[in-house]
Design an enzyme around this catalytic site. Structure first.
Site, PDB file in Angstrom:
ATOM      1  N   HIS A 258       0.849  -1.193   0.000  1.00  0.00           N
ATOM      2  CA  HIS A 258       0.000   0.000   0.000  1.00  0.00           C
ATOM      3  C   HIS A 258       0.889   1.250   0.000  1.00  0.00           C
ATOM      4  O   HIS A 258       1.831   1.352   0.787  1.00  0.00           O
ATOM      5  CB  HIS A 258      -0.875  -0.044   1.261  1.00  0.00           C
ATOM      6  CG  HIS A 258      -1.928   1.003   1.331  1.00  0.00           C
ATOM      7  ND1 HIS A 258      -1.640   2.340   1.440  1.00  0.00           N
ATOM      8  CD2 HIS A 258      -3.279   0.914   1.302  1.00  0.00           C
ATOM      9  CE1 HIS A 258      -2.772   3.029   1.478  1.00  0.00           C
ATOM     10  NE2 HIS A 258      -3.786   2.184   1.397  1.00  0.00           N
ATOM     11  N   ARG A 306      -2.541   0.988  -4.556  1.00  0.00           N
ATOM     12  CA  ARG A 306      -2.295  -0.455  -4.603  1.00  0.00           C
ATOM     13  C   ARG A 306      -2.500  -0.942  -6.033  1.00  0.00           C
ATOM     14  O   ARG A 306      -3.168  -0.262  -6.824  1.00  0.00           O
ATOM     15  CB  ARG A 306      -3.306  -1.203  -3.709  1.00  0.00           C
ATOM     16  CG  ARG A 306      -3.312  -0.835  -2.271  1.00  0.00           C
ATOM     17  CD  ARG A 306      -4.327  -1.699  -1.523  1.00  0.00           C
ATOM     18  NE  ARG A 306      -5.472  -0.951  -1.027  1.00  0.00           N
ATOM     19  CZ  ARG A 306      -6.603  -1.499  -0.592  1.00  0.00           C
ATOM     20  NH1 ARG A 306      -6.752  -2.811  -0.635  1.00  0.00           N
ATOM     21  NH2 ARG A 306      -7.596  -0.761  -0.141  1.00  0.00           N
ATOM     22  N   LYS A 309      -5.991  -0.667  -8.040  1.00  0.00           N
ATOM     23  CA  LYS A 309      -6.887   0.301  -7.400  1.00  0.00           C
ATOM     24  C   LYS A 309      -6.841   1.584  -8.229  1.00  0.00           C
ATOM     25  O   LYS A 309      -6.013   1.743  -9.127  1.00  0.00           O
ATOM     26  CB  LYS A 309      -6.461   0.569  -5.956  1.00  0.00           C
ATOM     27  CG  LYS A 309      -6.740  -0.597  -5.021  1.00  0.00           C
ATOM     28  CD  LYS A 309      -8.168  -0.618  -4.493  1.00  0.00           C
ATOM     29  CE  LYS A 309      -8.349   0.394  -3.359  1.00  0.00           C
ATOM     30  NZ  LYS A 309      -9.759   0.425  -2.884  1.00  0.00           N
ATOM     31  N   ASP A 312      -5.631   8.305  -6.888  1.00  0.00           N
ATOM     32  CA  ASP A 312      -6.166   9.178  -5.838  1.00  0.00           C
ATOM     33  C   ASP A 312      -5.104  10.246  -5.589  1.00  0.00           C
ATOM     34  O   ASP A 312      -3.928   9.921  -5.401  1.00  0.00           O
ATOM     35  CB  ASP A 312      -6.432   8.350  -4.572  1.00  0.00           C
ATOM     36  CG  ASP A 312      -6.921   9.194  -3.391  1.00  0.00           C
ATOM     37  OD1 ASP A 312      -6.683  10.419  -3.367  1.00  0.00           O
ATOM     38  OD2 ASP A 312      -7.539   8.610  -2.486  1.00  0.00           O
ATOM     39  N   CYS A 314      -4.143  11.899  -3.154  1.00  0.00           N
ATOM     40  CA  CYS A 314      -3.311  11.894  -1.946  1.00  0.00           C
ATOM     41  C   CYS A 314      -2.031  11.088  -2.149  1.00  0.00           C
ATOM     42  O   CYS A 314      -1.031  11.339  -1.486  1.00  0.00           O
ATOM     43  CB  CYS A 314      -4.088  11.398  -0.736  1.00  0.00           C
ATOM     44  SG  CYS A 314      -4.431   9.628  -0.726  1.00  0.00           S
ATOM     45  N   TYR A 315      -2.065  10.131  -3.086  1.00  0.00           N
ATOM     46  CA  TYR A 315      -0.845   9.351  -3.341  1.00  0.00           C
ATOM     47  C   TYR A 315       0.210  10.162  -4.091  1.00  0.00           C
ATOM     48  O   TYR A 315       1.340   9.709  -4.238  1.00  0.00           O
ATOM     49  CB  TYR A 315      -1.169   8.043  -4.067  1.00  0.00           C
ATOM     50  CG  TYR A 315      -2.033   7.144  -3.212  1.00  0.00           C
ATOM     51  CD1 TYR A 315      -1.548   6.637  -2.014  1.00  0.00           C
ATOM     52  CD2 TYR A 315      -3.339   6.848  -3.571  1.00  0.00           C
ATOM     53  CE1 TYR A 315      -2.342   5.848  -1.205  1.00  0.00           C
ATOM     54  CE2 TYR A 315      -4.142   6.050  -2.765  1.00  0.00           C
ATOM     55  CZ  TYR A 315      -3.638   5.558  -1.579  1.00  0.00           C
ATOM     56  OH  TYR A 315      -4.423   4.785  -0.765  1.00  0.00           O
ATOM     57  N   ASP A 374      -9.402  14.005  -4.116  1.00  0.00           N
ATOM     58  CA  ASP A 374      -9.013  12.663  -4.524  1.00  0.00           C
ATOM     59  C   ASP A 374      -9.032  12.552  -6.056  1.00  0.00           C
ATOM     60  O   ASP A 374      -8.007  12.304  -6.701  1.00  0.00           O
ATOM     61  CB  ASP A 374     -10.006  11.702  -3.831  1.00  0.00           C
ATOM     62  CG  ASP A 374     -10.037  10.291  -4.374  1.00  0.00           C
ATOM     63  OD1 ASP A 374      -9.413  10.021  -5.401  1.00  0.00           O
ATOM     64  OD2 ASP A 374     -10.707   9.439  -3.754  1.00  0.00           O
ATOM     65  N   ASP A 381     -11.096  18.139   0.600  1.00  0.00           N
ATOM     66  CA  ASP A 381     -11.033  18.122   2.061  1.00  0.00           C
ATOM     67  C   ASP A 381      -9.616  18.505   2.457  1.00  0.00           C
ATOM     68  O   ASP A 381      -8.725  18.603   1.601  1.00  0.00           O
ATOM     69  CB  ASP A 381     -11.430  16.748   2.615  1.00  0.00           C
ATOM     70  CG  ASP A 381     -10.605  15.617   2.023  1.00  0.00           C
ATOM     71  OD1 ASP A 381      -9.365  15.736   2.018  1.00  0.00           O
ATOM     72  OD2 ASP A 381     -11.178  14.618   1.554  1.00  0.00           O
ATOM     73  N   HIS A 384      -6.770  15.832   1.648  1.00  0.00           N
ATOM     74  CA  HIS A 384      -6.321  15.801   0.254  1.00  0.00           C
ATOM     75  C   HIS A 384      -5.636  17.100  -0.138  1.00  0.00           C
ATOM     76  O   HIS A 384      -4.669  17.089  -0.890  1.00  0.00           O
ATOM     77  CB  HIS A 384      -7.495  15.496  -0.682  1.00  0.00           C
ATOM     78  CG  HIS A 384      -7.849  14.039  -0.710  1.00  0.00           C
ATOM     79  ND1 HIS A 384      -8.781  13.489   0.143  1.00  0.00           N
ATOM     80  CD2 HIS A 384      -7.370  13.008  -1.454  1.00  0.00           C
ATOM     81  CE1 HIS A 384      -8.862  12.180  -0.093  1.00  0.00           C
ATOM     82  NE2 HIS A 384      -8.016  11.858  -1.047  1.00  0.00           N
TER      83      HIS A 384
END
Lengths: 458, 511
Positions: A258, A306, A309, A312, A314-315, A374, A381, A384
């Site tokens: 992750h 991942r 997936k 997003d 935030c990654y 995201d 938010d 993020h």
């Protein structure tokens, strides 16, 4: 921030000479399978939502000459300011993570160049309110101390800076509490009675190194009974046990790789020792690099957390921030002088243009709300906003280390400079640099460390 | 002192009966005017509108009320008092009513503006509340005495508190709460009206001045967490506290402290596992993304395992019910990280290394062959099985203890799944993981992998999986065929997986 002369001319040039966008970022990937499953449907929907933004087709958005939206700096700052004010009742869900709100907002504002010293007084009052006599900070008033909220609170205090802010932290109690959290297996519990995971390893390493805490375990530490005598003992092998067959890092041994845990693992190791020594010793670096690199998708350009997936925003931080540490672990930048090998100096393991396009096109909340998100279809938010901006800053800067010369961990020098030359983002959209390991402004990290380095013992 | 003279100064003083007062303030104003005739006349007509006699009387009365008459000479004092007496000024006068003197109601309205009936109504309620409070105090006193086994000093009887008394008190509290809300807008939360919580002094949250990111808590949440802080500080582990944690969790399941406290209560009270799990399962389904729920479940399992460890049948039954529930959760989100992490824990703790677990995972992979969480779990249950695996062997390293037939089986499994969707990275990662774990040469799948790539570097080039191309790089490197490896990397960067160009280029430098 916005120079009035620049904005109109950019807007004009956009319409007059907008450059073609590489189809890598605007077209379906060259290979897709026919078999349909839940995963492929979700992936297809996400691409469909990203493409109009990536193709610069939304007329309500101001694009630059490269078809990249401008960063709505003022809007984002205002959004973050709101999150520091009085929050309405639905924020009860965040009642156990108030220090996080503080860190996300203050770090986001720092990246955007906003002066955050105005929040020092309010932050100090809030921090005192959440600190427990038994050491550490709780998520809210009267709540147990937790490693994640303590980490966030200390970073927030570092960001506003000043001795008044540093002095709030009860270091002796903090040390005792960390000794209670130390697990005989090498890792750290997140709270007394809480779970042990890689987050704990990273948060504890950050706290211990920033506050210059003694490493000796207290005599009443439960880990001492198991023969452990040092706060850092066994931490590296705990991290090692979290590398999976895919090459990535899981939250706990046996779990799935992750992105967020990859950063925690690399950050933790980079605090324990110089990255070029410890990371190759602890982890299978080629497999880690392969897995990290597979986190970036086309055409979106963003990172997923991942395998299989969705991307997003935030990654952009959790995965994006791994790269400077990986680069340092290879000893790359330090072994070559820039003039000898200019291409390697700016060589990137990932597609910077793709990530920056994703962040500015898909990761911005283009509504009147402002902030970062995201992916398209989601609301912004504070979480993020902080991590998408942090990822953007990381993509805009080059990190070099003096790893080969140093022996002492505290002496590793990270130099963070903006990427030279033409970029797909406008110069006004360049963010402030961020510390590659601590994820706060470098100066803030240095000031806090220097303050506590002058205080060995308690 | 009765007035001596009379009728001297009546001309302009209002003597007609005033109209019926409409509000509290009007009525007070009328009473005030009745006791202050001169002041009322002055307010109405102004000082110059008064007759000479009235004016003199008014000024005298004002002077007298200053209390400084003794500063005058004897003669002047005498004259003054004479005039005052003749003017028959009322001996006592009320102060002028101030509209704010009655206070405000819960809507911020001045009570002075209330109609008279409304005001009487309110006064009745205040009286009613006071009576209820007295009765409630009586209840508490009796309860205190009963708990100390005290006796009535007069009658010698013991104090007892009956169930009826408690019920009556509950009703009383409800009435009190309704009146408090009605009169003052003060909400008495569900704990403060419950006699069962009387002994707890709540610790309310007070925000320091200038606090950042303060939350405007709903009253219910604010009250229950105030009681939580109090009972936690008192280290109370009782059924009522268990209920309190339930209440708070329903409002904010991310409140990790309340979860840890709940577990401590369960240990103290030795709550049966099934009771707790029944409740927990519902909460888990309601709050899919929650982290704390699964750590709580792990603590519960750790706590109860020793009691069933001696009975393998019981362990098996428990394992199977845990699996059932996890499958229920995974229907909602097949990649829920917390559920999967608990599953790996449960496999180790409950020894779920059996066929059932493998079959369950195969079923999930069949449902969505791209579910990487399922693939990851499969790797764990196959290669960490203590029946044959070396304890502590890392996931990224060769374990010679893995039986060859298991390695064979898993290689075949991955190959078969790759065929379904060759661009699916999960089984490719799995295949590589199996080969390394099994100590096999990557070359053992060379032919298989090459199937997905035709005529590389030529005009007729066909690639059905970029992951195959990636794997071929490692296969060719292993075989010492650097040029072929380099060609794969170039084609990946140029065409088949361009977004990873930086990585492919770096890899070329390592050949």
């Amino acid at each position: 921030m916005f120079d009035e002369e620049v904005v109109p001319s950019t807007a004009t040039s956009r319409t007059a000479y907008s450059l073609p966008i590489d189809p890598l970022y605007t077209a379906e990937p060259p290979i897709t399978d026919d078999l349909i499953s839940v995963t492929s449907t979700a992936q297809g929907n996400t691409v469909d939502q990203c493409l109009p933004l990536l193709k610069a087709q939304d007329n309500s958005i101001e694009y630059n000459i490269h078809g990249v939206p401008r960063l709505r700096r003022r809007k984002i700052i205002n959004y973050l300011k709101l999150t520091l004010g009085q929050l309405p009742a639905p924020f009860v869900a965040a009642d156990a993570s108030r220090p996080w709100s503080l860190y996300w907002a203050l770090n986001g504002m720092s990246l955007l160049g906003e002066d955050v010293s105005q929040y020092r007084e309010g932050l100090c009052a809030t921090a005192q309110h959440l600190q427990n006599d038994t050491g550490g900070f709780g998520g809210g008033f009267g709540q147990q101390s937790h490693l994640a909220t303590t980490y966030a609170m200390i970073l927030a205090l570092a960001i506003v800076g000043g001795e008044e802010a540093y002095a709030i932290i009860d270091r002796r109690a903090m040390w005792k509490w960390l000794c209670a959290l130390k697990h005989p297996g090498g890792g750290f519990q997140m709270s007394v009675g809480g779970e042990v995971d890689v987050r704990g390893a990273y948060c504890a390493a950050v706290i211990i190194s920033l506050l210059n805490l003694p490493l000796d375990l207290s005599s009443d530490s439960p880990a001492r009974a198991a023969g452990v005598t040092d706060l850092f003992a066994g931490l590296d092998s705990y991290v090692r046990r979290c590398q999976t067959y895919e090459g990535g890092i899981s939250g706990k041994p046996d779990a799935e790789a992750h992105g967020a845990y990859a950063f925690c693992a690399l950050g933790c190791l980079s605090i324990l020792d110089a990255p070029h020594r410890i990371i190759p010793r602890i982890l299978d670096v080629p497999r880690l690099i392969s897995w990290l690199s597979a986190r970036q998708y086309a055409p979106e350009g963003g990172f997923s957390g991942r395998t299989n997936k969705l991307v997003d925003g935030c990654y952009s931080h959790w995965v994006g921030a791994c790269w400077p540490l990986i680069q340092a672990s290879l000893g790359e930048s330090a072994s070559r002088q820039p003039e000898e090998s200019p291409t390697l100096e700016t060589h990137s393991f990932y597609d910077r243009e793709g990530l920056i396009r994703y962040i500015l096109s898909c990761g911005q909340d283009h509504s009147s709300r402002g902030g970062m998100r995201d992916k398209p279809g989601k609301r912004s938010d504070a979480y993020h906003t902080c991590y998408v901006l942090s990822g953007l800053s990381s993509a805009q800067h080059i990190v070099t280390t003096d790893t080969l010369r140093v022996e002492q961990v505290a002496n590793v020098t990270w130099t963070v400079l903006p990427h030279p030359g033409d970029q797909i983002y406008d110069q006004e959209d360049l963010l402030n640099p961020t510390d590659p390991v601590y994820a706060i402004p470098q100066g803030a990290r240095e000031d806090m460390m220097n303050f506590f380095l002058s205080k060995p013992g308690f | 002192m009765p007035p001596k003279g009379k009728g001297a100064a009546k001309a302009k003083i209002p003597d007609s009966k005033p109209s019926e007062p409409q509000t509290v303030l009007q009525r007070a104003q009328q009473v005030y005017e009745a006791t202050n005739p001169l002041e009322a006349a002055r307010e109405q007509h102004g000082l110059n509108g008064l007759s000479t006699v009235e004016r003199t009387a008014y000024i005298n009365s004002e002077f007298v009320s200053t209390g400084t008459t003794d500063q005058l000479g004897k003669k002047a004092q005498k004259e003054l008092w004479k005039q005052v007496n003749e003017a028959s000024i009322p001996p006592r006068k009320l102060p002028k009513p101030k509209p704010e003197a009655w206070g405000k109601d819960k809507y911020g309205r001045n009570i002075a503006e209330y109609g008279l009936e409304q005001f009487h109504d309110r006064s009745d309620k205040i009286l009613q509340l006071a009576t209820l409070k007295l009765d409630s105090k009586e209840f508490r006193d009796t309860r205190y005495r009963a708990s100390r086994k005290l006796k009535n000093g007069l009658t010698g009887e013991s104090y007892v508190l009956t169930d009826e008394d408690i019920e009556a008190e509950k009703e009383r509290r409800k009435e009190m709460a309704a009146l408090m809300d009605d009169l003052y807008g003060e909400k008495m939360g569900s704990y403060s009206v419950d006699p069962a919580w009387d002994d707890v002094v709540p610790i309310p949250q007070t925000e320091p001045e200038g606090a950042l990111a303060a939350i405007a808590y709903p009253e219910d949440y604010a009250e229950s967490t105030s009681y939580l802080r109090a009972v936690m500080a008192a280290k109370e582990y009782s059924p009522r506290c268990l209920k309190l944690t339930e209440h708070i969790i329903s409002m904010n399941p991310a409140h990790y402290t309340v979860w840890l406290y709940r577990f401590a209560i369960i240990q103290h009270l030795d709550i049966p596992l099934l009771d707790e799990l029944t409740w927990l399962n519902e909460v888990s389904l309601d709050f899919q993304k929650n982290y704390q729920i699964w750590h709580h479940r792990q603590l519960l399992t750790d706590h109860y395992y020793p009691t069933i460890a001696g009975t393998p049948d019981q362990v098996k039954r428990f394992a199977s019910s845990e699996r059932d529930f996890m499958m229920e959760m995974l229907i909602e989100d097949a990649k829920n990280y917390h559920v999967w992490t608990y599953r790996q824990y449960a496999v180790r703790k409950l020894g779920m290394w059996d066929e059932d677990e493998l079959r369950s995972i195969s079923g999930m992979i069949n449902q969505d062959v791209r579910n990487n969480s399922a693939w990851s779990h499969r790797f764990f249950i196959v290669f960490s099985n203590p029946a044959y695996a070396t304890e502590g062997s890392h996931a990224t390293e060769h374990d010679p203890a893995i039986p060859a037939e298991i390695v064979d089986r898993e290689v075949e499994y991955a190959k078969e799944k790759i065929k379904l969707a060759p661009q699916n990275q999960s089984p490719w990662n799995y295949l590589k993981g199996v080969l390394v774990k099994g100590g096999r040469k990557l070359g053992s799948v060379r032919e298989y992998t090459e199937q997905y790539v035709d005529d590389l570097g030529q005009d007729t080039e066909q690639v059905r999986s970029s992951h195959a191309l990636d794997q071929l790089v490692d296969i060719y490197v292993e075989a010492g065929e650097k040029e072929k490896a380099d060609l794969c990397l170039r084609r990946l960067g140029e065409k088949w997986d361009r977004i990873r160009l930086g990585y492919w280029e770096w890899k070329r430098t390592t050949l």
